[in-house]
Scaffold this motif. Sequence first.
Motif, PDB file in Angstrom:
ATOM      1  N   LEU A 184       3.759   4.037   6.674  1.00 35.66           N
ATOM      2  CA  LEU A 184       3.251   3.453   5.435  1.00 35.66           C
ATOM      3  C   LEU A 184       4.255   2.405   4.974  1.00 35.66           C
ATOM      4  O   LEU A 184       5.395   2.728   4.642  1.00 35.66           O
ATOM      5  N   SER A 185       3.846   1.160   4.997  1.00 36.40           N
ATOM      6  CA  SER A 185       4.745   0.063   4.675  1.00 36.40           C
ATOM      7  C   SER A 185       4.353  -0.595   3.363  1.00 36.40           C
ATOM      8  O   SER A 185       3.265  -0.380   2.823  1.00 36.40           O
ATOM      9  N   GLN A 186       5.255  -1.408   2.871  1.00 38.68           N
ATOM     10  CA  GLN A 186       5.014  -2.215   1.686  1.00 38.68           C
ATOM     11  C   GLN A 186       4.525  -3.583   2.128  1.00 38.68           C
ATOM     12  O   GLN A 186       4.787  -4.028   3.241  1.00 38.68           O
TER      13      GLN A 186
ATOM     14  N   ASP B 253      -1.507  -2.105  -4.903  1.00 40.59           N
ATOM     15  CA  ASP B 253      -0.723  -3.334  -4.850  1.00 40.59           C
ATOM     16  C   ASP B 253      -1.385  -4.248  -3.834  1.00 40.59           C
ATOM     17  O   ASP B 253      -2.262  -3.830  -3.080  1.00 40.59           O
ATOM     18  N   THR B 254      -0.998  -5.514  -3.819  1.00 39.97           N
ATOM     19  CA  THR B 254      -1.552  -6.487  -2.878  1.00 39.97           C
ATOM     20  C   THR B 254      -0.421  -7.400  -2.419  1.00 39.97           C
ATOM     21  O   THR B 254       0.721  -7.276  -2.858  1.00 39.97           O
TER      22      THR B 254
ATOM     23  N   HIS C  16       2.715  -0.407  -8.600  1.00 38.09           N
ATOM     24  CA  HIS C  16       3.375  -1.479  -9.343  1.00 38.09           C
ATOM     25  C   HIS C  16       4.506  -0.919 -10.204  1.00 38.09           C
ATOM     26  O   HIS C  16       5.593  -1.505 -10.290  1.00 38.09           O
ATOM     27  N   GLU C  17       4.260   0.217 -10.825  1.00 39.49           N
ATOM     28  CA  GLU C  17       5.284   0.830 -11.679  1.00 39.49           C
ATOM     29  C   GLU C  17       6.452   1.357 -10.842  1.00 39.49           C
ATOM     30  O   GLU C  17       7.577   1.435 -11.344  1.00 39.49           O
TER      31      GLU C  17
ATOM     32  N   GLU D 293      -2.156  -5.914 -12.961  1.00 40.28           N
ATOM     33  CA  GLU D 293      -2.827  -4.679 -13.351  1.00 40.28           C
ATOM     34  C   GLU D 293      -1.889  -3.503 -13.139  1.00 40.28           C
ATOM     35  O   GLU D 293      -1.198  -3.406 -12.123  1.00 40.28           O
ATOM     36  N   ARG D 294      -1.869  -2.607 -14.091  1.00 36.51           N
ATOM     37  CA  ARG D 294      -0.991  -1.442 -14.021  1.00 36.51           C
ATOM     38  C   ARG D 294      -1.492  -0.485 -12.932  1.00 36.51           C
ATOM     39  O   ARG D 294      -2.681  -0.194 -12.825  1.00 36.51           O
TER      40      ARG D 294
END
Length: 212
Positions: A26-28, A122-123, A144-145, A139-140
């Motif tokens: 699982l990557s960012q 996230d995108t 993102h947090e 968008e929260r």
Amino acid sequence: YFDWCVTTDKFSYLKYKAANDTKVILSQWASFFFQELNTDIKYRYAVSFVGGYESERFEMMYYLAKHGIKVRIWGNNWHNCKFKHKNLHIEYKPAYGDLYGKVICSSKIILAFLRKINRDEDTTRSVEIPAFKAFMLAERSSMHEKMFLENKEAVFFSEKEELLQKVEYYLENDLFRQQIADLGYKKCMSLNCSQHDKMLELLKICFKNEEN
């Protein structure tokens, strides 16, 4: 057949793991663009968005327009808009390559919406916007947090009323807006969010596990 599977979607990751496939990462998201904002740049737009049409996105930005906020939009399928407004300027074309960077860098506020049908948290824009040292109003979401300190490295919203309130505030507060953009850029640097760094990170994980 594949040796490793890399995904940025946690739901796909869980499906792969449930299928007993242990070689999944699982990557960012990572940014192809990664540069400091030109300090001599002239802002051309108050609020901008780059992305495809979705009715909920349009409703959010139409709400801003009705309350006096000028919004500029680039992306595909925006001919599906049902309403027009003098404060809502739609380019009816995507922004790729150099144009994409110029739009981000010449906008005081860049909006980052999430695609609900994909269950996005996230995108790519979640890292591309701060990678340009631009101010991101996103968008929260839990991701993102997790990535950014709220109101320190990025600013989030959930409802259209909150979106309007934060747009109005940060359009009037240049210093705070730039401080957040600067810290968001530094966070991207610390997270190794460039595509080059992310690929090196993934290759190290793969080869390390292969050696074991």
